[in-house]
Design a protein around this motif. Structure first.
Motif, PDB file in Angstrom:
ATOM      1  N   LYS A   1      22.697 -40.340  -8.357  1.00 14.77           N
ATOM      2  CA  LYS A   1      22.920 -41.709  -8.842  1.00 14.77           C
ATOM      3  C   LYS A   1      23.475 -42.604  -7.734  1.00 14.77           C
ATOM      4  CE  LYS A   1      25.511 -44.077 -12.480  1.00 14.77           C
ATOM      5  NZ  LYS A   1      26.436 -43.874 -13.614  1.00 14.77           N
ATOM      6  N   GLN A   2      24.427 -42.087  -6.978  1.00 16.66           N
ATOM      7  CA  GLN A   2      25.030 -42.873  -5.898  1.00 16.66           C
ATOM      8  C   GLN A   2      24.033 -43.102  -4.766  1.00 16.66           C
ATOM      9  OE1 GLN A   2      27.711 -44.172  -6.996  1.00 16.66           O
ATOM     10  NE2 GLN A   2      27.840 -42.679  -8.640  1.00 16.66           N
TER      11      GLN A   2
ATOM     12  N   ARG B   1      21.633 -45.843  -5.639  1.00 16.80           N
ATOM     13  CA  ARG B   1      22.257 -47.167  -5.457  1.00 16.80           C
ATOM     14  C   ARG B   1      22.237 -47.575  -3.983  1.00 16.80           C
ATOM     15  NH1 ARG B   1      27.432 -46.382  -9.518  1.00 16.80           N
ATOM     16  NH2 ARG B   1      26.286 -46.893 -11.429  1.00 16.80           N
TER      17      ARG B   1
ATOM     18  N   ARG C   1      18.683 -48.615  -3.084  1.00 12.91           N
ATOM     19  CA  ARG C   1      18.373 -49.954  -3.616  1.00 12.91           C
ATOM     20  C   ARG C   1      19.006 -51.055  -2.774  1.00 12.91           C
ATOM     21  NH1 ARG C   1      18.894 -47.417  -8.576  1.00 12.91           N
ATOM     22  NH2 ARG C   1      21.039 -48.102  -8.851  1.00 12.91           N
ATOM     23  N   ALA C   2      20.186 -50.789  -2.235  1.00  8.65           N
ATOM     24  CA  ALA C   2      20.899 -51.783  -1.430  1.00  8.65           C
ATOM     25  C   ALA C   2      20.417 -51.805   0.024  1.00  8.65           C
ATOM     26  CB  ALA C   2      22.401 -51.504  -1.470  1.00  8.65           C
TER      27      ALA C   2
ATOM     28  N   GLU D   1      29.943 -52.106  -1.981  1.00  5.07           N
ATOM     29  CA  GLU D   1      29.265 -52.961  -2.954  1.00  5.07           C
ATOM     30  C   GLU D   1      27.994 -52.315  -3.494  1.00  5.07           C
ATOM     31  OE1 GLU D   1      28.949 -56.881  -1.193  1.00  5.07           O
ATOM     32  OE2 GLU D   1      30.941 -57.392  -1.964  1.00  5.07           O
ATOM     33  N   ALA D   2      27.345 -51.473  -2.707  1.00  5.77           N
ATOM     34  CA  ALA D   2      26.164 -50.762  -3.212  1.00  5.77           C
ATOM     35  C   ALA D   2      26.565 -49.812  -4.340  1.00  5.77           C
ATOM     36  CB  ALA D   2      25.494 -49.989  -2.082  1.00  5.77           C
ATOM     37  N   ILE D   3      27.710 -49.186  -4.209  1.00  6.25           N
ATOM     38  CA  ILE D   3      28.166 -48.214  -5.203  1.00  6.25           C
ATOM     39  C   ILE D   3      28.867 -48.899  -6.375  1.00  6.25           C
ATOM     40  CG2 ILE D   3      29.712 -46.238  -5.607  1.00  6.25           C
ATOM     41  CD1 ILE D   3      27.307 -45.519  -3.853  1.00  6.25           C
ATOM     42  N   ASP D   4      29.799 -49.793  -6.085  1.00  2.95           N
ATOM     43  CA  ASP D   4      30.646 -50.383  -7.129  1.00  2.95           C
ATOM     44  C   ASP D   4      30.199 -51.755  -7.604  1.00  2.95           C
ATOM     45  OD1 ASP D   4      32.320 -48.172  -7.055  1.00  2.95           O
ATOM     46  OD2 ASP D   4      33.638 -49.051  -5.548  1.00  2.95           O
ATOM     47  N   GLY D   5      29.271 -52.373  -6.903  1.00  5.52           N
ATOM     48  CA  GLY D   5      28.865 -53.737  -7.244  1.00  5.52           C
ATOM     49  C   GLY D   5      29.703 -54.744  -6.488  1.00  5.52           C
TER      50      GLY D   5
END
Length: 137
Positions: free
Chosen positions: A21-22, A25, A28-29, A58-62
């Motif tokens: 999952k990480q 992310r 995607r970033a 920010e890729a992981i936590d937004g």
């Protein structure tokens, strides 16, 4: 060098589903690039000097500020009238400033700098262990 999710999960003793999952992310970033297939895996999506710690976080936590003002000054027996709450509360202003400073600090450090700060043997050790793990699957 590429490493697959299973190798990385085993290397860092993380649950594979969590790590997948990480990693998704991060792909995607644009922090990582991923390839599928028997020789697939992950590698950095850009040169390490072009990836900041903030990019990773920010890729992981937004990208949002984790502090959410609840406007408790407008609640309960001591609630202030709306006209006295036209400006943001002092705590929200302080938390916004702290968040901006935190972002600036993380934006100023690249992955390349993190790697350079490690003892020289650490990156090589990880490469060697991940390569050994690739051959044992």
């Amino acid at each position: 060098m590429t490493a697959c999710t299973a190798q990385l999960a085993q290397h860092f003793d993380l649950p594979p589903a969590y790590l997948a999952k990480q990693l998704a992310r991060l792909v995607r970033a644009g922090v990582l690039s991923g390839t599928t297939g028997p020789r697939g895996g992950f590698r950095l999506g850009r040169p390490p000097a072009q990836i900041t710690v903030l990019d990773v976080v920010e890729a992981i936590d937004g990208p949002g500020n984790p502090y959410q003002c609840r406007e408790i000054r407008r609640q309960g027996r001591g609630a202030l009238p709306p006209q006295e709450c036209s400006e943001r509360c002092a705590l929200a202003v302080a938390m916004d400033a702290a968040h901006a400073a935190w972002q600036g600090s993380l934006r100023s450090v690249s992955v390349a700098e993190l790697i350079e700060s490690l003892p020289a043997e650490i990156p090589e050790r990880n490469r060697r262990l991940l390569t050994l793990g690739a051959g044992s699957d």
